[in-house]
Design a protein around this motif. Structure first.
Motif, mmCIF file in Angstrom:
data_model
loop_
_atom_site.group_PDB
_atom_site.id
_atom_site.type_symbol
_atom_site.label_atom_id
_atom_site.label_comp_id
_atom_site.label_asym_id
_atom_site.label_seq_id
_atom_site.Cartn_x
_atom_site.Cartn_y
_atom_site.Cartn_z
ATOM 1 N N GLU A 143 0.847 -1.193 0.000
ATOM 2 C CA GLU A 143 0.000 0.000 0.000
ATOM 3 C C GLU A 143 0.885 1.246 0.000
ATOM 4 O OE1 GLU A 143 -3.831 0.129 2.335
ATOM 5 O OE2 GLU A 143 -2.804 -1.493 3.392
ATOM 6 N N VAL A 144 0.435 2.263 -0.708
ATOM 7 C CA VAL A 144 1.202 3.506 -0.786
ATOM 8 C C VAL A 144 0.306 4.681 -0.420
ATOM 9 C CG1 VAL A 144 2.620 5.014 -2.215
ATOM 10 C CG2 VAL A 144 2.621 2.539 -2.631
ATOM 11 N N PHE A 145 0.774 5.472 0.525
ATOM 12 C CA PHE A 145 0.072 6.672 0.951
ATOM 13 C C PHE A 145 0.945 7.892 0.665
ATOM 14 C CE2 PHE A 145 -1.263 3.235 3.773
ATOM 15 C CZ PHE A 145 -2.652 3.320 3.698
ATOM 16 N N ILE A 146 0.315 9.050 0.580
ATOM 17 C CA ILE A 146 1.052 10.302 0.442
ATOM 18 C C ILE A 146 0.356 11.371 1.259
ATOM 19 C CG2 ILE A 146 -0.206 11.140 -1.603
ATOM 20 C CD1 ILE A 146 2.535 12.172 -2.653
ATOM 21 N N GLU A 147 1.119 12.278 1.813
ATOM 22 C CA GLU A 147 0.496 13.378 2.563
ATOM 23 C C GLU A 147 1.003 14.714 2.036
ATOM 24 O OE1 GLU A 147 1.700 15.641 4.858
ATOM 25 O OE2 GLU A 147 3.759 14.966 5.151
ATOM 26 N N PHE A 148 0.074 15.657 1.926
ATOM 27 C CA PHE A 148 0.394 17.011 1.482
ATOM 28 C C PHE A 148 0.081 18.018 2.576
ATOM 29 C CE2 PHE A 148 -0.751 15.008 -2.724
ATOM 30 C CZ PHE A 148 0.544 14.957 -3.206
ATOM 31 N N TYR A 149 -0.050 17.522 3.811
ATOM 32 C CA TYR A 149 -0.400 18.422 4.905
ATOM 33 C C TYR A 149 0.819 19.203 5.396
ATOM 34 C CZ TYR A 149 -1.589 20.035 9.565
ATOM 35 O OH TYR A 149 -1.763 20.818 10.679
ATOM 36 N N THR A 150 1.954 18.516 5.563
ATOM 37 C CA THR A 150 3.139 19.184 6.109
ATOM 38 C C THR A 150 3.910 19.958 5.046
ATOM 39 O OG1 THR A 150 4.483 17.186 5.811
ATOM 40 C CG2 THR A 150 3.382 17.467 7.934
ATOM 41 N N SER A 151 3.816 19.520 3.784
ATOM 42 C CA SER A 151 4.455 20.232 2.688
ATOM 43 C C SER A 151 3.862 19.727 1.376
ATOM 44 C CB SER A 151 5.976 20.029 2.707
ATOM 45 O OG SER A 151 6.603 20.877 1.759
ATOM 46 N N ARG A 152 4.379 20.251 0.263
ATOM 47 C CA ARG A 152 3.855 19.861 -1.040
ATOM 48 C C ARG A 152 4.986 19.811 -2.052
ATOM 49 N NH1 ARG A 152 -1.653 23.620 -1.539
ATOM 50 N NH2 ARG A 152 -2.527 23.036 0.483
ATOM 51 N N ILE A 153 4.717 19.106 -3.165
ATOM 52 C CA ILE A 153 5.594 19.190 -4.328
ATOM 53 C C ILE A 153 4.731 19.660 -5.491
ATOM 54 C CG2 ILE A 153 7.255 17.473 -3.546
ATOM 55 C CD1 ILE A 153 5.873 15.436 -5.365
ATOM 56 N N SER A 154 5.370 19.976 -6.599
ATOM 57 C CA SER A 154 4.616 20.539 -7.726
ATOM 58 C C SER A 154 3.838 19.492 -8.508
ATOM 59 C CB SER A 154 5.571 21.274 -8.676
ATOM 60 O OG SER A 154 6.518 20.372 -9.240
ATOM 61 N N SER A 155 4.213 18.228 -8.407
ATOM 62 C CA SER A 155 3.528 17.169 -9.151
ATOM 63 C C SER A 155 2.140 16.911 -8.583
ATOM 64 C CB SER A 155 4.343 15.872 -9.102
ATOM 65 O OG SER A 155 5.648 16.069 -9.612
ATOM 66 N N SER A 156 1.169 16.697 -9.471
ATOM 67 C CA SER A 156 -0.201 16.384 -9.057
ATOM 68 C C SER A 156 -0.306 14.908 -8.675
ATOM 69 C CB SER A 156 -1.175 16.672 -10.193
ATOM 70 O OG SER A 156 -0.959 15.762 -11.276
ATOM 71 N N LEU A 157 -1.398 14.542 -8.022
ATOM 72 C CA LEU A 157 -1.613 13.151 -7.648
ATOM 73 C C LEU A 157 -1.641 12.260 -8.889
ATOM 74 C CD1 LEU A 157 -2.148 11.027 -5.476
ATOM 75 C CD2 LEU A 157 -4.599 11.549 -5.694
ATOM 76 N N ASP A 158 -2.284 12.723 -9.948
ATOM 77 C CA ASP A 158 -2.330 11.946 -11.194
ATOM 78 C C ASP A 158 -0.928 11.704 -11.740
ATOM 79 O OD1 ASP A 158 -5.062 11.743 -11.138
ATOM 80 O OD2 ASP A 158 -5.421 13.407 -12.531
ATOM 81 N N GLU A 159 -0.098 12.727 -11.708
ATOM 82 C CA GLU A 159 1.275 12.591 -12.196
ATOM 83 C C GLU A 159 2.070 11.624 -11.333
ATOM 84 O OE1 GLU A 159 2.007 17.006 -14.180
ATOM 85 O OE2 GLU A 159 2.266 16.722 -12.022
ATOM 86 N N ILE A 160 1.825 11.669 -10.032
ATOM 87 C CA ILE A 160 2.525 10.778 -9.106
ATOM 88 C C ILE A 160 2.113 9.330 -9.345
ATOM 89 C CG2 ILE A 160 2.750 10.153 -6.664
ATOM 90 C CD1 ILE A 160 2.449 13.200 -6.072
ATOM 91 N N GLU A 161 0.822 9.097 -9.502
ATOM 92 C CA GLU A 161 0.341 7.734 -9.747
ATOM 93 C C GLU A 161 0.844 7.203 -11.089
ATOM 94 O OE1 GLU A 161 -3.737 7.232 -7.204
ATOM 95 O OE2 GLU A 161 -3.920 8.189 -9.175
ATOM 96 N N LYS A 162 0.877 8.050 -12.077
ATOM 97 C CA LYS A 162 1.378 7.636 -13.387
ATOM 98 C C LYS A 162 2.864 7.306 -13.310
ATOM 99 C CE LYS A 162 1.629 9.102 -18.223
ATOM 100 N NZ LYS A 162 1.314 10.185 -19.202
ATOM 101 N N PHE A 163 3.610 8.092 -12.556
ATOM 102 C CA PHE A 163 5.053 7.883 -12.414
ATOM 103 C C PHE A 163 5.354 6.514 -11.802
ATOM 104 C CE2 PHE A 163 9.027 8.379 -9.959
ATOM 105 C CZ PHE A 163 9.885 8.832 -10.953
ATOM 106 N N PHE A 164 4.569 6.155 -10.777
ATOM 107 C CA PHE A 164 4.803 4.880 -10.091
ATOM 108 C C PHE A 164 4.023 3.722 -10.714
ATOM 109 C CE2 PHE A 164 5.667 7.792 -6.397
ATOM 110 C CZ PHE A 164 7.025 7.512 -6.312
ATOM 111 N N GLY A 165 2.999 4.043 -11.495
ATOM 112 C CA GLY A 165 2.179 2.999 -12.080
ATOM 113 C C GLY A 165 1.321 2.270 -11.073
#
Length: 251
Positions: free
Chosen positions: A28-50
């Protein structure tokens, strides 16, 4: 097992190879954007990791963190965090509680803004004192931290609030001046989009720095100590367009 993976400063490509492999191998993979953020969107992140990546809310990291810990008892869980995972005390708390409950954890570090500011500005890491956050909810805390650091001749790193929207350097300075008008004369360094090809670094008195257009967030602000090492001054002149008058701080 729970693996905390740092994503680095700017976008998904900043992740380490070790971190990438941990994501690919996790149950399972989780991500949090509460403490900070990056410029990539969730869709881009999911596509990157597949693979699917679930976004954690603040409550998932705090009062409901036991759910993540329970998942880590039976499965390999990865929590993706912008920057370096353990800079945020929230993640340290989860790691501590997991270990206490017999759940193994590991950390795969990522680049942090805490060290990046030294490279971007030329300021010496050992010259920094206590840090603080400038929040949208007005608080005297950052002004008090600045004054305490000035007394010991230390720089102050100020994180800027992300919620409900990312604060800009200009907003942060306005809030600081409202709290303590005397701060308008101190020198600061504003940084925007650290880690990107479009990073902006500018140094000046706060009263002038607040009128500079730093562009899109994420932003961070540094308040300079009472004195500077001569190399810090030279770097600020070269990297941050600091005014020549800053030389009076050199000792």
């Amino acid at each position: 097992m729970i693996t905390f993976v740092g994503l680095g400063l700017w976008d998904i490509e900043d992740i380490s190879i070790k971190g990438y492999n941990a994501v690919k191998e996790a149950d399972e993979v989780f991500i949090e954007f509460y403490t900070s953020r990056i410029s990539s969107s969730l869709d881009e992140i999911e596509k990157f990791f597949g693979r699917n990546v679930r976004v954690l809310e603040r409550s998932d990291l705090e009062e409901n963190s036991f759910k993540i810990i329970e998942a880590g008892k039976e499965r390999d869980v990865v929590i993706l965090t912008p920057g370096d995972p353990m800079v945020a005390t929230t993640h340290s708390s989860i790691k501590l509680e997991a270990e206490r409950r017999g759940v193994k954890t590991r950390i795969i570090h990522g680049a942090s803004i805490i060290s990046a500011v030294c490279g971007l500005t030329g300021l010496h890491n050992y010259r920094f004192g206590k840090s603080a956050t400038v929040s949208w909810h007005t608080s005297r805390t950052p002004a008090d931290v600045i004054k305490s650091n000035l007394k010991i001749d230390a720089h102050t790193l100020l994180f800027l609030d992300l919620h409900p929207s990312p604060m800009r350097v200009n907003d942060a300075i306005e809030k600081l001046i409202v709290i303590d008008d005397g701060l308008r004369k101190v020198y600061g360094v504003g940084i925007a989009r650290a880690g990107s090809e479009s990073a902006v670094v500018r140094c000046d008195r706060l009263e002038r720095l607040k009128d500079i257009d730093f562009g899109e967030p994420l932003h961070i602000l540094i308040i300079l100590a009472k004195t500077l090492h001569f190399m810090e001054y030279e770097c600020l002149r070269e990297f941050a367009s600091a005014p020549e008058e800053l030389k009076r701080l050199v000792v």
